[in-house]
Design a protein around this motif. Structure first.
Motif, PDB file in Angstrom:
ATOM      1  N   ILE A 171      13.124   7.205  44.851  1.00 19.34           N
ATOM      2  CA  ILE A 171      11.922   7.751  44.193  1.00 19.34           C
ATOM      3  C   ILE A 171      10.971   6.607  43.832  1.00 19.34           C
ATOM      4  O   ILE A 171      11.390   5.442  43.754  1.00 19.34           O
ATOM      5  CB  ILE A 171      12.277   8.531  42.899  1.00 19.34           C
ATOM      6  CG1 ILE A 171      12.875   7.594  41.835  1.00 19.34           C
ATOM      7  CG2 ILE A 171      13.263   9.669  43.214  1.00 19.34           C
ATOM      8  CD1 ILE A 171      13.012   8.225  40.464  1.00 19.34           C
ATOM      9  N   VAL A 172       9.708   6.951  43.585  1.00 26.71           N
ATOM     10  CA  VAL A 172       8.782   5.910  43.124  1.00 26.71           C
ATOM     11  C   VAL A 172       9.100   5.608  41.655  1.00 26.71           C
ATOM     12  O   VAL A 172       9.547   6.493  40.916  1.00 26.71           O
ATOM     13  CB  VAL A 172       7.304   6.347  43.287  1.00 26.71           C
ATOM     14  CG1 VAL A 172       6.960   6.535  44.759  1.00 26.71           C
ATOM     15  CG2 VAL A 172       7.001   7.606  42.499  1.00 26.71           C
ATOM     16  N   PRO A 173       8.886   4.360  41.230  1.00 24.39           N
ATOM     17  CA  PRO A 173       9.213   4.004  39.843  1.00 24.39           C
ATOM     18  C   PRO A 173       8.363   4.749  38.806  1.00 24.39           C
ATOM     19  O   PRO A 173       8.827   4.982  37.687  1.00 24.39           O
ATOM     20  CB  PRO A 173       8.923   2.499  39.787  1.00 24.39           C
ATOM     21  CG  PRO A 173       9.072   2.037  41.199  1.00 24.39           C
ATOM     22  CD  PRO A 173       8.564   3.170  42.044  1.00 24.39           C
ATOM     23  N   PHE A 174       7.130   5.134  39.171  1.00 25.35           N
ATOM     24  CA  PHE A 174       6.225   5.795  38.222  1.00 25.35           C
ATOM     25  C   PHE A 174       6.879   7.036  37.606  1.00 25.35           C
ATOM     26  O   PHE A 174       7.271   7.957  38.324  1.00 25.35           O
ATOM     27  CB  PHE A 174       4.929   6.190  38.948  1.00 25.35           C
ATOM     28  CG  PHE A 174       3.977   7.000  38.121  1.00 25.35           C
ATOM     29  CD1 PHE A 174       3.233   6.427  37.091  1.00 25.35           C
ATOM     30  CD2 PHE A 174       3.820   8.360  38.379  1.00 25.35           C
ATOM     31  CE1 PHE A 174       2.359   7.192  36.339  1.00 25.35           C
ATOM     32  CE2 PHE A 174       2.942   9.123  37.632  1.00 25.35           C
ATOM     33  CZ  PHE A 174       2.221   8.542  36.610  1.00 25.35           C
ATOM     34  N   CYS A 175       7.034   7.070  36.305  1.00 24.94           N
ATOM     35  CA  CYS A 175       7.614   8.211  35.572  1.00 24.94           C
ATOM     36  C   CYS A 175       8.926   8.688  36.196  1.00 24.94           C
ATOM     37  O   CYS A 175       9.112   9.883  36.474  1.00 24.94           O
ATOM     38  CB  CYS A 175       6.605   9.354  35.478  1.00 24.94           C
ATOM     39  SG  CYS A 175       5.260   8.980  34.349  1.00 24.94           S
ATOM     40  N   TRP A 176       9.837   7.741  36.398  1.00 26.13           N
ATOM     41  CA  TRP A 176      11.091   8.075  37.076  1.00 26.13           C
ATOM     42  C   TRP A 176      11.923   9.094  36.311  1.00 26.13           C
ATOM     43  O   TRP A 176      12.652   9.896  36.911  1.00 26.13           O
ATOM     44  CB  TRP A 176      11.910   6.813  37.352  1.00 26.13           C
ATOM     45  CG  TRP A 176      12.401   6.088  36.126  1.00 26.13           C
ATOM     46  CD1 TRP A 176      11.819   5.027  35.509  1.00 26.13           C
ATOM     47  CD2 TRP A 176      13.590   6.388  35.383  1.00 26.13           C
ATOM     48  NE1 TRP A 176      12.557   4.640  34.425  1.00 26.13           N
ATOM     49  CE2 TRP A 176      13.649   5.462  34.322  1.00 26.13           C
ATOM     50  CE3 TRP A 176      14.594   7.333  35.498  1.00 26.13           C
ATOM     51  CZ2 TRP A 176      14.674   5.458  33.374  1.00 26.13           C
ATOM     52  CZ3 TRP A 176      15.627   7.341  34.563  1.00 26.13           C
ATOM     53  CH2 TRP A 176      15.656   6.400  33.508  1.00 26.13           C
ATOM     54  N   LYS A 181      14.647  14.255  36.091  1.00 27.48           N
ATOM     55  CA  LYS A 181      14.879  15.540  35.412  1.00 27.48           C
ATOM     56  C   LYS A 181      14.593  16.703  36.356  1.00 27.48           C
ATOM     57  O   LYS A 181      15.345  17.699  36.396  1.00 27.48           O
ATOM     58  CB  LYS A 181      13.974  15.618  34.170  1.00 27.48           C
ATOM     59  CG  LYS A 181      14.354  16.689  33.202  1.00 27.48           C
ATOM     60  CD  LYS A 181      15.652  16.313  32.492  1.00 27.48           C
ATOM     61  CE  LYS A 181      16.355  17.541  31.953  1.00 27.48           C
ATOM     62  NZ  LYS A 181      17.751  17.293  31.611  1.00 27.48           N
ATOM     63  N   ARG A 182      13.499  16.579  37.116  1.00 31.97           N
ATOM     64  CA  ARG A 182      13.157  17.653  38.074  1.00 31.97           C
ATOM     65  C   ARG A 182      14.266  17.824  39.119  1.00 31.97           C
ATOM     66  O   ARG A 182      14.589  18.937  39.517  1.00 31.97           O
ATOM     67  CB  ARG A 182      11.820  17.334  38.774  1.00 31.97           C
ATOM     68  CG  ARG A 182      10.602  17.296  37.840  1.00 31.97           C
ATOM     69  CD  ARG A 182      10.122  18.661  37.415  1.00 31.97           C
ATOM     70  NE  ARG A 182       9.657  19.497  38.506  1.00 31.97           N
ATOM     71  CZ  ARG A 182       8.420  19.520  38.984  1.00 31.97           C
ATOM     72  NH1 ARG A 182       7.502  18.718  38.451  1.00 31.97           N
ATOM     73  NH2 ARG A 182       8.082  20.330  39.963  1.00 31.97           N
ATOM     74  N   LEU A 183      14.848  16.711  39.529  1.00 29.52           N
ATOM     75  CA  LEU A 183      15.937  16.791  40.519  1.00 29.52           C
ATOM     76  C   LEU A 183      17.169  17.479  39.915  1.00 29.52           C
ATOM     77  O   LEU A 183      17.800  18.333  40.549  1.00 29.52           O
ATOM     78  CB  LEU A 183      16.309  15.388  41.022  1.00 29.52           C
ATOM     79  CG  LEU A 183      15.297  14.758  41.980  1.00 29.52           C
ATOM     80  CD1 LEU A 183      15.562  13.260  42.148  1.00 29.52           C
ATOM     81  CD2 LEU A 183      15.338  15.449  43.347  1.00 29.52           C
ATOM     82  N   GLU A 184      17.472  17.113  38.685  1.00 27.01           N
ATOM     83  CA  GLU A 184      18.611  17.757  38.006  1.00 27.01           C
ATOM     84  C   GLU A 184      18.412  19.265  37.907  1.00 27.01           C
ATOM     85  O   GLU A 184      19.317  20.055  38.207  1.00 27.01           O
ATOM     86  CB  GLU A 184      18.762  17.194  36.590  1.00 27.01           C
ATOM     87  CG  GLU A 184      19.649  15.990  36.493  1.00 27.01           C
ATOM     88  CD  GLU A 184      19.932  15.610  35.033  1.00 27.01           C
ATOM     89  OE1 GLU A 184      20.633  14.633  34.846  1.00 27.01           O
ATOM     90  OE2 GLU A 184      19.432  16.301  34.106  1.00 27.01           O
ATOM     91  N   LEU A 185      17.214  19.654  37.490  1.00 27.19           N
ATOM     92  CA  LEU A 185      16.932  21.084  37.310  1.00 27.19           C
ATOM     93  C   LEU A 185      16.995  21.838  38.641  1.00 27.19           C
ATOM     94  O   LEU A 185      17.423  22.986  38.697  1.00 27.19           O
ATOM     95  CB  LEU A 185      15.546  21.274  36.667  1.00 27.19           C
ATOM     96  CG  LEU A 185      15.465  20.857  35.197  1.00 27.19           C
ATOM     97  CD1 LEU A 185      14.022  20.917  34.693  1.00 27.19           C
ATOM     98  CD2 LEU A 185      16.372  21.746  34.339  1.00 27.19           C
ATOM     99  N   MET A 186      16.585  21.140  39.697  1.00 31.44           N
ATOM    100  CA  MET A 186      16.586  21.763  41.032  1.00 31.44           C
ATOM    101  C   MET A 186      18.001  22.200  41.425  1.00 31.44           C
ATOM    102  O   MET A 186      18.197  23.203  42.104  1.00 31.44           O
ATOM    103  CB  MET A 186      16.047  20.724  42.030  1.00 31.44           C
ATOM    104  CG  MET A 186      15.781  21.230  43.400  1.00 31.44           C
ATOM    105  SD  MET A 186      15.146  19.859  44.396  1.00 31.44           S
ATOM    106  CE  MET A 186      13.477  19.737  43.823  1.00 31.44           C
ATOM    107  N   LEU A 196      19.725   7.171  36.929  1.00 35.54           N
ATOM    108  CA  LEU A 196      19.000   6.058  37.546  1.00 35.54           C
ATOM    109  C   LEU A 196      20.009   4.964  37.896  1.00 35.54           C
ATOM    110  O   LEU A 196      20.841   4.583  37.066  1.00 35.54           O
ATOM    111  CB  LEU A 196      17.955   5.494  36.585  1.00 35.54           C
ATOM    112  CG  LEU A 196      17.079   4.401  37.202  1.00 35.54           C
ATOM    113  CD1 LEU A 196      16.078   4.988  38.186  1.00 35.54           C
ATOM    114  CD2 LEU A 196      16.363   3.592  36.123  1.00 35.54           C
ATOM    115  N   ARG A 197      19.946   4.468  39.127  1.00 35.12           N
ATOM    116  CA  ARG A 197      20.866   3.387  39.506  1.00 35.12           C
ATOM    117  C   ARG A 197      20.409   2.081  38.853  1.00 35.12           C
ATOM    118  O   ARG A 197      19.228   1.742  38.884  1.00 35.12           O
ATOM    119  CB  ARG A 197      20.918   3.231  41.021  1.00 35.12           C
ATOM    120  CG  ARG A 197      22.036   2.307  41.465  1.00 35.12           C
ATOM    121  CD  ARG A 197      22.123   2.169  42.953  1.00 35.12           C
ATOM    122  NE  ARG A 197      22.402   3.437  43.619  1.00 35.12           N
ATOM    123  CZ  ARG A 197      22.585   3.562  44.932  1.00 35.12           C
ATOM    124  NH1 ARG A 197      22.499   2.497  45.699  1.00 35.12           N
ATOM    125  NH2 ARG A 197      22.812   4.741  45.460  1.00 35.12           N
TER     126      ARG A 197
END
Ligand SMILES: O=C[C@H](O)[C@H](O)[C@H](O)COP(=O)(O)O
Length: 321
Positions: A171-176, A181-186, A196-197
């Motif tokens: 992902i891009v670092p901006f507002c990671w 969170k969006r990925l988790e909810l998906m 985050l690694r």
């Protein structure tokens, strides 16, 4: 956790194999996980021919293939090879072993790529990127005519995510945090947790070769339709790429305690859909590869108990080489 071969869990844990025919006379055969990786890698390099443009994978399995290609170039058994590395670290390794390098701009179509994987499902779909190189790997391996995946048995799973280990998303670092969170909810229904690694030592975010971050997704349950999951992740703004490699592998080489298995996928209607062929070279063939490794690395190799399994004729023949 659904690892198919739990006795392989743990890096480089020795694997004990009882010799099938000489149980009373011979000591147990011990192959480490790294030796299995090397066996798979050497088998894959048998597909390489002079004049090919090659995708060079990343990771502890692929590095054996890169070394072997360099060795064959130096011995004059291969020539006119062009390598396209999938990471900065592979770029460095390939240069160090004398493989001439180029990139996708100059070579948009590759003959063959060889790379490892973190998980392989029964349809030869993969999870990749636990080493952080998923984006370049997907670009390079998506541009090759043949993609050979090399793994030891510990990578086989019933379904992607089934190892309980990370499914990486770059992902891009901006507002990671927002993107994580969006990925988790998906994938809430699959009990997804996104992390985050970070580097173990200093806790700083891991940064990919492309200057991005990685969110590792962990699933408690099967995520179901992989194609739908892939599309949904890629539609999310902030996501660069994910580590599911669907319908990309054309050949799978698995090194395990019984030998080396090679599976090929047939192309039907433009998609690689059917596992067309399975062959198993039994432990004696593995033993012979192992012996060849010992011979080529004679100065450093420790004597291998696999020598017990090799018929005398093969042994003499190999020593004559
Ligand atoms: O980013 C890393 C790559 O996808 C590797 O090919 C994958 O993680 C497998 O690595 P290894 O061969 O070290 O298990």
């Amino acid at each position: 956790m659904a690892i198919a071969y739990p006795h392989f869990i743990g890096s480089d844990m020795p694997i004990v194999v009882e010799p099938p025919l000489m149980a009373s006379a011979a000591p147990p055969v011990i192959l480490t996980q790294d030796e299995l990786k090397k066996i798979a890698a050497y088998k894959a390099v048998e597909f390489v021919e002079s004049g090919m443009v090659l995708g060079l994978g990343t990771g502890s399995t692929a590095k054996h293939a890169v070394s072997r290609i360099g060795e064959l170039l130096q011995q004059g058994k291969l020539h006119n090879i062009v390598g396209i590395p999938t990471s900065k670290i592979t770029h460095e390794q390939a240069l160090s072993v004398g493989i001439p390098l180029s990139d996708l701009d100059a070579h948009p179509v590759l003959d063959l790529a060889i790379d490892g994987a973190d998980e392989v499902d029964p349809f030869m779909n993969l999870v990749k990127g636990r080493g952080g190189s998923l984006l370049r790997e997907k670009m390079v391996e998506g541009a090759c005519k043949k993609f050979v995946v090399i793994v030891d048995e510990s990578k086989l799973v019933k379904h992607l995510g089934g190892s309980g280990l990370a499914m990486p998303v770059e992902i891009v670092p901006f507002c990671w945090k927002f993107t994580a969170k969006r990925l988790e909810l998906m994938f809430e229904e699959a009990g997804c947790v996104g992390k985050l690694r970070r580097f173990v030592g200093n806790g700083e975010p891991f940064v990919t070769d492309n200057g991005n971050y990685i969110v590792d997704l962990y699933f408690k349950r099967d995520i179901g339709d992989l194609r739908a999951a892939s599309d949904a992740i890629l539609r999310l703004a902030g996501v660069v790429e994910h580590g599911m490699f669907l319908d990309m592998a054309t050949t799978l080489i698995v090194a395990g305690e019984l030998g080396v298995t090679v599976k090929n996928k047939e192309v039907l209607g433009g998609r690689r859909v059917k596992i067309a062929e399975t062959s198993l070279e039994f432990i004696n063939a593995v033993a012979q590869v192992q012996l060849k490794l010992c011979l080529s690395l004679r100065a450093t190799a420790k004597p291998s108990p696999l020598l017990w399994l090799i018929p005398l004729e093969s042994y003499l023949l190999l020593f004559d080489l």
